[in-house]
Design a protein around this motif. Structure first.
Motif, PDB file in Angstrom:
ATOM      1  N   ALA A 296       0.839  -1.203   0.000  1.00 15.94           N
ATOM      2  CA  ALA A 296       0.000   0.000   0.000  1.00 15.94           C
ATOM      3  C   ALA A 296       0.875   1.253   0.000  1.00 15.94           C
ATOM      4  CB  ALA A 296      -0.919   0.005   1.220  1.00 15.94           C
ATOM      5  N   ARG A 297       1.927   1.240   0.807  1.00 16.08           N
ATOM      6  CA  ARG A 297       2.766   2.423   0.906  1.00 16.08           C
ATOM      7  C   ARG A 297       3.637   2.593  -0.341  1.00 16.08           C
ATOM      8  NH1 ARG A 297       5.546   3.686   6.148  1.00 16.08           N
ATOM      9  NH2 ARG A 297       4.663   5.750   5.850  1.00 16.08           N
ATOM     10  N   LEU A 298       4.055   1.480  -0.942  1.00 14.88           N
ATOM     11  CA  LEU A 298       4.818   1.589  -2.193  1.00 14.88           C
ATOM     12  C   LEU A 298       3.945   2.171  -3.300  1.00 14.88           C
ATOM     13  CD1 LEU A 298       6.840  -1.774  -2.428  1.00 14.88           C
ATOM     14  CD2 LEU A 298       7.734   0.511  -1.952  1.00 14.88           C
ATOM     15  N   LEU A 299       2.678   1.753  -3.314  1.00  6.09           N
ATOM     16  CA  LEU A 299       1.781   2.213  -4.381  1.00  6.09           C
ATOM     17  C   LEU A 299       1.391   3.676  -4.199  1.00  6.09           C
ATOM     18  CD1 LEU A 299      -0.616  -0.879  -4.792  1.00  6.09           C
ATOM     19  CD2 LEU A 299       1.208  -0.151  -6.340  1.00  6.09           C
ATOM     20  N   SER A 300       1.280   4.102  -2.927  1.00  3.46           N
ATOM     21  CA  SER A 300       0.796   5.474  -2.749  1.00  3.46           C
ATOM     22  C   SER A 300       1.930   6.500  -2.676  1.00  3.46           C
ATOM     23  CB  SER A 300      -0.106   5.572  -1.516  1.00  3.46           C
ATOM     24  OG  SER A 300       0.606   5.119  -0.398  1.00  3.46           O
TER      25      SER A 300
END
Ligand code: ADP
Ligand code: MG
Length: 398
Positions: free
Chosen positions: A62-66
């Motif tokens: 999630a953090r890589l994508l956002s």
């Protein structure tokens, strides 16, 4: 928490989870994900098979994508586990993801990994030895790593990776988010977490030293001479995939050959096999090309193969905690499974130590003997069980 899609995850991740048929978080996931999404450090423990990979994987993805500049490093004790974790994380990223990854494990060709490293990967998964090799050769920079995961930390320490891990940590900025996961939480890990984690949320699900629930346990008392014959009849009596644990690397190959001669479909895995062979053995087992995998402890650590129905302990493990990891290979994520031990008279002491680890209460009830009482409960108490059956420290990788 009822459903993953209530967590406000990026839409691509929701779709990937749906595709993976992950709908409801497991307890460790439900407790970890909200804190990890906020960027908190995590010290998480839960028995094997409870979904720890996604507990760190979902917030990490999630953090890589956002955050288009974020990058992450995941360390695992074995090559197989690294491969497995990488494929689960890639599934979460989704097929169409442009995000570059690198799998940094020993035994595989350097050029392939160098190519991956040159593509500016934002997700690195690997084993401590090879990560260090790349750091030393100047192939790898970790100065903008924002997230660090230590998976199966108890095992990494057992395998003697402590100083390798510490060396790697020096390259990673202190401002990172760190998530440390482990099946057990011995003192050594609590100490590491105090040193390297920043005000972590501590999440422990269930008793850490107890096996997954739906496993049937059987013990077969046998003499040394009849042991192999008994194994054959137990294999005949079962259907479904089996993993057989033996003590030595050589023993795995010999046993697989013997079983094949006896008409069974078997193969062997241990730490001395070349990486491409290990991959093939695992893939074929995963695809049910053969039924029986004969393995050493280290080679089988963390393997997630849902269709394993039986774990047979032909030789007992080196240390009691390994037993829990072994039987964690079956009854994954709520499925049912069976575990069987062949116990020879020479192994009775070992078997009793395993029993004490698994059922401390039962032993307490049975015996008021003070010496016994002192030895129940915490796994660390087993270090006094004599040289022959010490805790798993600095054991040579099998
Ligand atoms: P652990 O690291 O705790 O031993 P894993 O992360 O390997 O456990 O997960 C065990 C199995 O459970 C895997 O097959 C994984 O795909 C499955 N699993 C994990 N989380 C979920 C979920 N929320 N829903 C369905 N299956 C899950
Ligand atoms: Mg795991």
């Amino acid at each position: 928490m009822k459903h993953f899609n209530l967590l406000g995850l990026p839409e691509a991740l929701n779709r990937a989870l749906h595709h993976m048929q992950f709908s409801k978080p497991t307890p460790i996931q439900a407790q970890t994900i909200p804190h990890a999404l906020e960027g908190r450090d995590i010290l998480g423990s839960a028995q094997t098979g409870t979904g720890k990979t996604a507990a760190f994987g979902i917030p990490l993805v999630a953090r890589l994508l956002s955050n288009p500049r974020g990058s992450a490093l995941v360390m695992t004790p074995t090559r197989e586990l690294a491969t497995q974790v990488m494929s689960q994380l890639q599934a979460m990223l989704g097929k169409r993801s442009q995000l570059k990854t690198a799998l940094l494990i020993g035994g595989e060709s350097m050029p392939k990994q160098l190519k991956q490293l040159r593509s500016r990967p934002r997700l690195l998964v690997g084993t401590p030895g090879r990560i260090n090799d790349h750091l030393q050769q100047g192939n790898l920079m970790l100065h903008d790593t924002g997230m660090l995961v230590l998976d199966e930390t108890d095992r990494m320490l057992d395998m003697g990776f402590t100083s390798q891990i510490e060396r790697i940590l020096k390259f990673i900025p202190k401002t990172r988010q760190t998530m440390l996961f482990s099946a057990t939480l011995p003192n050594s890990i609590v100490k590491i977490s105090e040193k390297y984690l920043n005000n972590p949320v501590r999440i422990a699900v269930d008793k850490t030293v107890s096996p997954a629930k739906k496993i049937r346990h059987d013990v077969l008392r046998v003499s040394e001479e009849e042991k192999y014959r008994k194994l054959l009849s137990e294999l005949d009596a079962r259907t479904g995939s089996v993993i057989v644990f033996v003590k030595t690397k050589y023993g795995t190959e010999k046993m697989a050959r013997q079983l094949s001669k006896a008409g069974h479909n078997a193969d062997a895995i241990h730490g001395d096999l070349r990486q491409n062979i290990r991959n093939r053995v695992i893939t074929n087992f995963r695809n049910q090309k053969y039924r029986i995998l004969v393995a050493t402890d280290v080679a089988a650590r963390g393997l997630d193969i849902p269709h394993i129905e039986h774990v047979i302990n032909y030789d007992l493990p080196q240390c009691a905690e390994d037993y829990i990891h072994r039987i964690g290979r079956t009854a994954r994520a709520g499925a049912e499974g069976s575990a069987m031990c062949l116990v020879t008279p020479a192994n009775t002491g070992k078997w009793n130590a395993i029993n004490r680890l698994m059922n401390p209460d039962a032993v307490n009830k049975k015996s008021n003997n003070k010496k016994y009482k002192k030895r129940t409960g915490k796994p660390s108490d087993f270090k006094n069980d004599g040289k022959k059956f010490s805790r798993c420290i600095n054991r040579e990788a099998a």
